[in-house]
Design a protein around this motif. Structure first.
Motif, PDB file in Angstrom:
ATOM      1  N   LEU A 127     -43.503 -84.668 -17.258  1.00  0.00           N
ATOM      2  CA  LEU A 127     -44.279 -84.853 -18.484  1.00  0.00           C
ATOM      3  C   LEU A 127     -44.909 -86.241 -18.585  1.00  0.00           C
ATOM      4  CD1 LEU A 127     -41.989 -83.091 -21.115  1.00  0.00           C
ATOM      5  CD2 LEU A 127     -44.143 -82.246 -20.175  1.00  0.00           C
ATOM      6  N   ARG A 128     -44.570 -87.126 -17.670  1.00  0.00           N
ATOM      7  CA  ARG A 128     -45.015 -88.521 -17.772  1.00  0.00           C
ATOM      8  C   ARG A 128     -46.535 -88.631 -17.926  1.00  0.00           C
ATOM      9  NH1 ARG A 128     -44.006 -93.784 -16.478  1.00  0.00           N
ATOM     10  NH2 ARG A 128     -41.853 -93.465 -15.848  1.00  0.00           N
ATOM     11  N   GLU A 129     -47.295 -87.994 -17.046  1.00  0.00           N
ATOM     12  CA  GLU A 129     -48.752 -88.128 -17.089  1.00  0.00           C
ATOM     13  C   GLU A 129     -49.326 -87.549 -18.377  1.00  0.00           C
ATOM     14  OE1 GLU A 129     -52.748 -87.067 -14.428  1.00  0.00           O
ATOM     15  OE2 GLU A 129     -50.752 -86.579 -13.656  1.00  0.00           O
ATOM     16  N   ARG A 130     -48.795 -86.404 -18.806  1.00  0.00           N
ATOM     17  CA  ARG A 130     -49.281 -85.800 -20.048  1.00  0.00           C
ATOM     18  C   ARG A 130     -49.030 -86.730 -21.232  1.00  0.00           C
ATOM     19  NH1 ARG A 130     -47.554 -79.496 -20.359  1.00  0.00           N
ATOM     20  NH2 ARG A 130     -48.502 -79.779 -22.431  1.00  0.00           N
ATOM     21  N   PRO A 138     -45.567 -93.298 -26.411  1.00  0.00           N
ATOM     22  CA  PRO A 138     -44.805 -94.347 -25.734  1.00  0.00           C
ATOM     23  C   PRO A 138     -43.582 -93.788 -25.010  1.00  0.00           C
ATOM     24  CG  PRO A 138     -45.336 -94.995 -27.979  1.00  0.00           C
ATOM     25  CD  PRO A 138     -45.674 -93.541 -27.856  1.00  0.00           C
ATOM     26  N   MET A 139     -43.292 -94.346 -23.838  1.00  0.00           N
ATOM     27  CA  MET A 139     -42.141 -93.942 -23.029  1.00  0.00           C
ATOM     28  C   MET A 139     -41.506 -95.171 -22.398  1.00  0.00           C
ATOM     29  SD  MET A 139     -43.820 -90.771 -20.903  1.00  0.00           S
ATOM     30  CE  MET A 139     -45.343 -91.709 -20.662  1.00  0.00           C
ATOM     31  N   GLY A 158     -38.474 -85.056 -18.821  1.00  0.00           N
ATOM     32  CA  GLY A 158     -38.577 -85.003 -17.372  1.00  0.00           C
ATOM     33  C   GLY A 158     -39.793 -85.765 -16.864  1.00  0.00           C
ATOM     34  N   GLU A 159     -39.718 -86.191 -15.626  1.00  0.00           N
ATOM     35  CA  GLU A 159     -40.820 -86.949 -15.026  1.00  0.00           C
ATOM     36  C   GLU A 159     -42.115 -86.136 -14.984  1.00  0.00           C
ATOM     37  OE1 GLU A 159     -40.997 -90.060 -14.083  1.00  0.00           O
ATOM     38  OE2 GLU A 159     -38.893 -90.615 -14.379  1.00  0.00           O
ATOM     39  N   GLY A 174     -31.605 -95.377 -17.102  1.00  0.00           N
ATOM     40  CA  GLY A 174     -32.152 -94.669 -15.949  1.00  0.00           C
ATOM     41  C   GLY A 174     -32.835 -93.350 -16.264  1.00  0.00           C
ATOM     42  N   LYS A 175     -32.894 -92.968 -17.529  1.00  0.00           N
ATOM     43  CA  LYS A 175     -33.524 -91.711 -17.937  1.00  0.00           C
ATOM     44  C   LYS A 175     -34.787 -92.013 -18.748  1.00  0.00           C
ATOM     45  CE  LYS A 175     -30.107 -89.107 -16.367  1.00  0.00           C
ATOM     46  NZ  LYS A 175     -30.287 -88.154 -15.243  1.00  0.00           N
TER      47      LYS A 175
END
Length: 201
Positions: free
Chosen positions: A131-134, A141-142, A128-129, A147-148
């Protein structure tokens, strides 16, 4: 002597006592450590409890269970010291594997090798978005797939190992979600688990 392995296609949760008995008999050892895994960076030395890594310096076996999280074995044959680590996304965020490598060096290891066993791959690990910052802060890497947002825990762990000075890395991983014959909690909420072990005998 150091031995290690990944037990595939068996119900390691229901049959864990049988697996433990078989490993003890195979290696002629009476001590087997298996932590109560809690997605942490807690590591034990010649013991267990609530945590996600075990380092063994004496004749014994250490074992963890996984169904998508990444199992990693570290060992130094010259020092007869080895460890096994359960690195899900929280453990990877907390860098449990490189923490284990540091502890092993403090115990006298100089030539550490690593083996990465099957776990969910970048291809299937959607996050999920929130978790992006963590994950960015943890250098995981992400990128987007159809689109996911997907994360690459295995590459994060390999980068950890390289930064820790470990260059002999064997990648025996396949994706537990889309690979054949694996248990995947993300796929079907299975309670079945694989077992990864290391033995010093």
């Amino acid at each position: 002597m150091i031995s290690y392995g990944f037990i595939k296609e068996r119900d390691a949760k229901a049959e864990i006592r049988q697996i433990e008995a078989e490993l003890k008999q195979k290696f002629g050892l009476s001590t087997l450590w298996r932590p109560h895994q809690i997605h942490s960076d807690t590591i034990f030395v010649d013991g267990d409890g609530e945590g996600d890594g075990i380092i063994i310096t004496k004749p014994s076996i250490a074992l963890i269970r996984t169904a998508d999280c990444i199992p990693v074995v570290l060992f130094d044959r010259s020092a007869d010291i080895a460890g096994v680590f359960h690195s899900g996304w929280r453990g990877t965020e907390q860098k449990i594997v490189s923490k284990g490598a540091k502890m092993m060096r403090e115990l006298g290891c100089k030539e550490i090798s690593a083996v990465i066993f099957p776990a969910i791959g970048f291809c299937c690990f959607e996050i999920g978005e929130e978790l992006r910052e963590r994950f960015e802060n943890a250098e995981i890497p992400m990128s987007y797939v159809n689109g996911k947002l997907h994360a690459d825990l295995k590459t994060a762990i390999k980068n950890e190992l390289i930064k820790a000075g470990i260059t002999e890395i064997t990648d025996d991983s396949e994706c537990t979600f889309c690979g054949e014959g694996y248990f995947s909690y993300r796929k079907n909420k299975t309670e079945k688990r694989h077992a990864t072990f290391v033995a010093v005998s």
